[in-house]
Write a protein that holds these residues in place. Sequence first.
Motif, PDB file in Angstrom:
ATOM      1  N   ALA A 189      17.898 -34.590  72.990  1.00  0.00           N
ATOM      2  CA  ALA A 189      18.236 -34.129  74.339  1.00  0.00           C
ATOM      3  C   ALA A 189      19.621 -33.483  74.376  1.00  0.00           C
ATOM      4  CB  ALA A 189      18.175 -35.291  75.326  1.00  0.00           C
ATOM      5  N   LEU A 190      20.550 -33.977  73.584  1.00  0.00           N
ATOM      6  CA  LEU A 190      21.893 -33.393  73.541  1.00  0.00           C
ATOM      7  C   LEU A 190      21.923 -32.102  72.719  1.00  0.00           C
ATOM      8  CD1 LEU A 190      23.988 -36.645  73.043  1.00  0.00           C
ATOM      9  CD2 LEU A 190      23.851 -35.216  75.104  1.00  0.00           C
ATOM     10  N   ALA A 191      21.085 -32.007  71.693  1.00  0.00           N
ATOM     11  CA  ALA A 191      21.073 -30.830  70.822  1.00  0.00           C
ATOM     12  C   ALA A 191      20.320 -29.661  71.452  1.00  0.00           C
ATOM     13  CB  ALA A 191      20.461 -31.189  69.473  1.00  0.00           C
ATOM     14  N   GLU A 192      19.320 -29.956  72.242  1.00  0.00           N
ATOM     15  CA  GLU A 192      18.451 -28.909  72.786  1.00  0.00           C
ATOM     16  C   GLU A 192      19.187 -27.860  73.626  1.00  0.00           C
ATOM     17  OE1 GLU A 192      15.872 -27.167  75.793  1.00  0.00           O
ATOM     18  OE2 GLU A 192      16.817 -29.072  76.237  1.00  0.00           O
ATOM     19  N   PRO A 193      20.111 -28.228  74.519  1.00  0.00           N
ATOM     20  CA  PRO A 193      20.830 -27.188  75.273  1.00  0.00           C
ATOM     21  C   PRO A 193      21.688 -26.290  74.382  1.00  0.00           C
ATOM     22  CG  PRO A 193      21.105 -29.322  76.327  1.00  0.00           C
ATOM     23  CD  PRO A 193      20.441 -29.564  75.017  1.00  0.00           C
ATOM     24  N   LEU A 194      21.992 -26.754  73.175  1.00  0.00           N
ATOM     25  CA  LEU A 194      22.783 -25.949  72.236  1.00  0.00           C
ATOM     26  C   LEU A 194      21.906 -25.028  71.395  1.00  0.00           C
ATOM     27  CD1 LEU A 194      25.100 -28.832  70.972  1.00  0.00           C
ATOM     28  CD2 LEU A 194      25.604 -27.131  72.736  1.00  0.00           C
ATOM     29  N   GLY A 195      20.592 -25.084  71.620  1.00  0.00           N
ATOM     30  CA  GLY A 195      19.664 -24.264  70.834  1.00  0.00           C
ATOM     31  C   GLY A 195      19.334 -24.868  69.493  1.00  0.00           C
ATOM     32  N   VAL A 196      19.643 -26.134  69.313  1.00  0.00           N
ATOM     33  CA  VAL A 196      19.388 -26.825  68.047  1.00  0.00           C
ATOM     34  C   VAL A 196      18.109 -27.642  68.206  1.00  0.00           C
ATOM     35  CG1 VAL A 196      20.278 -28.524  66.404  1.00  0.00           C
ATOM     36  CG2 VAL A 196      21.839 -26.922  67.509  1.00  0.00           C
ATOM     37  N   THR A 197      17.098 -27.322  67.404  1.00  0.00           N
ATOM     38  CA  THR A 197      15.823 -28.033  67.506  1.00  0.00           C
ATOM     39  C   THR A 197      15.575 -28.953  66.315  1.00  0.00           C
ATOM     40  OG1 THR A 197      14.669 -26.169  66.473  1.00  0.00           O
ATOM     41  CG2 THR A 197      14.766 -26.205  68.883  1.00  0.00           C
ATOM     42  N   LEU A 198      16.374 -28.854  65.287  1.00  0.00           N
ATOM     43  CA  LEU A 198      16.202 -29.654  64.075  1.00  0.00           C
ATOM     44  C   LEU A 198      17.194 -30.813  64.071  1.00  0.00           C
ATOM     45  CD1 LEU A 198      14.792 -29.869  61.289  1.00  0.00           C
ATOM     46  CD2 LEU A 198      16.585 -28.400  60.400  1.00  0.00           C
ATOM     47  N   VAL A 199      16.691 -32.024  63.821  1.00  0.00           N
ATOM     48  CA  VAL A 199      17.554 -33.199  63.673  1.00  0.00           C
ATOM     49  C   VAL A 199      17.231 -33.833  62.336  1.00  0.00           C
ATOM     50  CG1 VAL A 199      18.214 -35.455  64.585  1.00  0.00           C
ATOM     51  CG2 VAL A 199      17.613 -33.613  66.164  1.00  0.00           C
ATOM     52  N   ARG A 200      18.208 -33.933  61.467  1.00  0.00           N
ATOM     53  CA  ARG A 200      18.043 -34.563  60.157  1.00  0.00           C
ATOM     54  C   ARG A 200      18.533 -35.997  60.237  1.00  0.00           C
ATOM     55  NH1 ARG A 200      15.348 -31.518  56.276  1.00  0.00           N
ATOM     56  NH2 ARG A 200      15.902 -29.360  56.575  1.00  0.00           N
ATOM     57  N   VAL A 201      17.683 -36.942  59.831  1.00  0.00           N
ATOM     58  CA  VAL A 201      18.074 -38.346  59.783  1.00  0.00           C
ATOM     59  C   VAL A 201      18.359 -38.701  58.327  1.00  0.00           C
ATOM     60  CG1 VAL A 201      17.359 -40.721  60.242  1.00  0.00           C
ATOM     61  CG2 VAL A 201      16.719 -38.899  61.829  1.00  0.00           C
ATOM     62  N   ASP A 202      19.528 -39.260  58.076  1.00  0.00           N
ATOM     63  CA  ASP A 202      19.993 -39.632  56.738  1.00  0.00           C
ATOM     64  C   ASP A 202      19.921 -38.488  55.741  1.00  0.00           C
ATOM     65  OD1 ASP A 202      18.707 -42.982  57.024  1.00  0.00           O
ATOM     66  OD2 ASP A 202      20.742 -42.268  57.344  1.00  0.00           O
ATOM     67  N   PRO A 203      20.568 -37.346  56.040  1.00  0.00           N
ATOM     68  CA  PRO A 203      20.583 -36.268  55.049  1.00  0.00           C
ATOM     69  C   PRO A 203      21.319 -36.726  53.796  1.00  0.00           C
ATOM     70  CG  PRO A 203      22.144 -35.803  56.797  1.00  0.00           C
ATOM     71  CD  PRO A 203      21.379 -37.031  57.204  1.00  0.00           C
ATOM     72  N   GLN A 204      20.869 -36.280  52.653  1.00  0.00           N
ATOM     73  CA  GLN A 204      21.446 -36.714  51.377  1.00  0.00           C
ATOM     74  C   GLN A 204      22.432 -35.720  50.800  1.00  0.00           C
ATOM     75  OE1 GLN A 204      20.795 -39.785  49.949  1.00  0.00           O
ATOM     76  NE2 GLN A 204      19.879 -40.103  51.949  1.00  0.00           N
ATOM     77  N   LEU A 205      22.196 -34.450  51.008  1.00  0.00           N
ATOM     78  CA  LEU A 205      23.032 -33.442  50.379  1.00  0.00           C
ATOM     79  C   LEU A 205      24.153 -33.005  51.307  1.00  0.00           C
ATOM     80  CD1 LEU A 205      20.221 -31.252  48.833  1.00  0.00           C
ATOM     81  CD2 LEU A 205      21.582 -33.005  47.708  1.00  0.00           C
ATOM     82  N   SER A 206      25.343 -32.922  50.760  1.00  0.00           N
ATOM     83  CA  SER A 206      26.475 -32.399  51.513  1.00  0.00           C
ATOM     84  C   SER A 206      27.489 -31.867  50.518  1.00  0.00           C
ATOM     85  CB  SER A 206      27.111 -33.474  52.396  1.00  0.00           C
ATOM     86  OG  SER A 206      27.699 -34.467  51.594  1.00  0.00           O
ATOM     87  N   ALA A 207      28.381 -31.038  50.981  1.00  0.00           N
ATOM     88  CA  ALA A 207      29.434 -30.506  50.127  1.00  0.00           C
ATOM     89  C   ALA A 207      30.453 -31.606  49.838  1.00  0.00           C
ATOM     90  CB  ALA A 207      30.118 -29.325  50.808  1.00  0.00           C
ATOM     91  N   ALA A 208      31.096 -31.490  48.707  1.00  0.00           N
ATOM     92  CA  ALA A 208      32.145 -32.451  48.360  1.00  0.00           C
ATOM     93  C   ALA A 208      33.297 -32.310  49.347  1.00  0.00           C
ATOM     94  CB  ALA A 208      32.632 -32.192  46.939  1.00  0.00           C
ATOM     95  N   PRO A 209      34.015 -33.409  49.630  1.00  0.00           N
ATOM     96  CA  PRO A 209      35.153 -33.305  50.544  1.00  0.00           C
ATOM     97  C   PRO A 209      36.197 -32.342  50.000  1.00  0.00           C
ATOM     98  CG  PRO A 209      34.792 -35.586  49.845  1.00  0.00           C
ATOM     99  CD  PRO A 209      33.824 -34.728  49.116  1.00  0.00           C
ATOM    100  N   VAL A 210      36.856 -31.652  50.899  1.00  0.00           N
ATOM    101  CA  VAL A 210      37.887 -30.711  50.495  1.00  0.00           C
ATOM    102  C   VAL A 210      39.086 -31.492  49.995  1.00  0.00           C
ATOM    103  CG1 VAL A 210      39.424 -28.889  51.308  1.00  0.00           C
ATOM    104  CG2 VAL A 210      37.099 -29.043  52.188  1.00  0.00           C
ATOM    105  N   ARG A 211      39.566 -31.118  48.825  1.00  0.00           N
ATOM    106  CA  ARG A 211      40.750 -31.775  48.263  1.00  0.00           C
ATOM    107  C   ARG A 211      41.960 -30.883  48.476  1.00  0.00           C
ATOM    108  NH1 ARG A 211      38.083 -33.043  42.567  1.00  0.00           N
ATOM    109  NH2 ARG A 211      38.068 -30.811  42.692  1.00  0.00           N
TER     110      ARG A 211
END
Length: 131
Positions: free
Chosen positions: A94-116
């Motif tokens: 409900a919060l994402a929909e007004p932003l045009g976001v229709t995809l919600v990922r639960v427990d995504p595994q892949l992400s970029a490494a933190p910036v050092r």
Amino acid sequence: MSRTPAEAAAVAAVTHSDRAGGALPVDDGEPSHPGPAEPLHVPVRPCSCGFALRVYRTPLGTRTAVAFTSRRRLSDCLGRDVPSVRLALPAVRALAEPLGVTLVRVDPQLSAAPVRPFPEDTTPLLPTLPG
């Protein structure tokens, strides 16, 4: 008190239902996940009115909201310093929909490494040629 539809959905999704004997809502919008809609840890960012939903991009560039089943999973993926709130999946949608976001990922595994930060040594990696 006047609420927007998204705020009303968020409150309804995390509030215990008196009609269901104090249980959380059963329909979490995901037929593959039977059972009660447990609140998820959702990353937010501070803004002038409190907090706003953080939106990310998939590797292909699609905008997506993310949610995690535990604070530890959120920390493992996004870092310890990311603020979060607890919301049920229908509230996140409900919060994402007004932003045009229709995809919600639960427990995504892949992400970029933190910036050092850059090391203190600012010696150039390649030697400078004379002239």
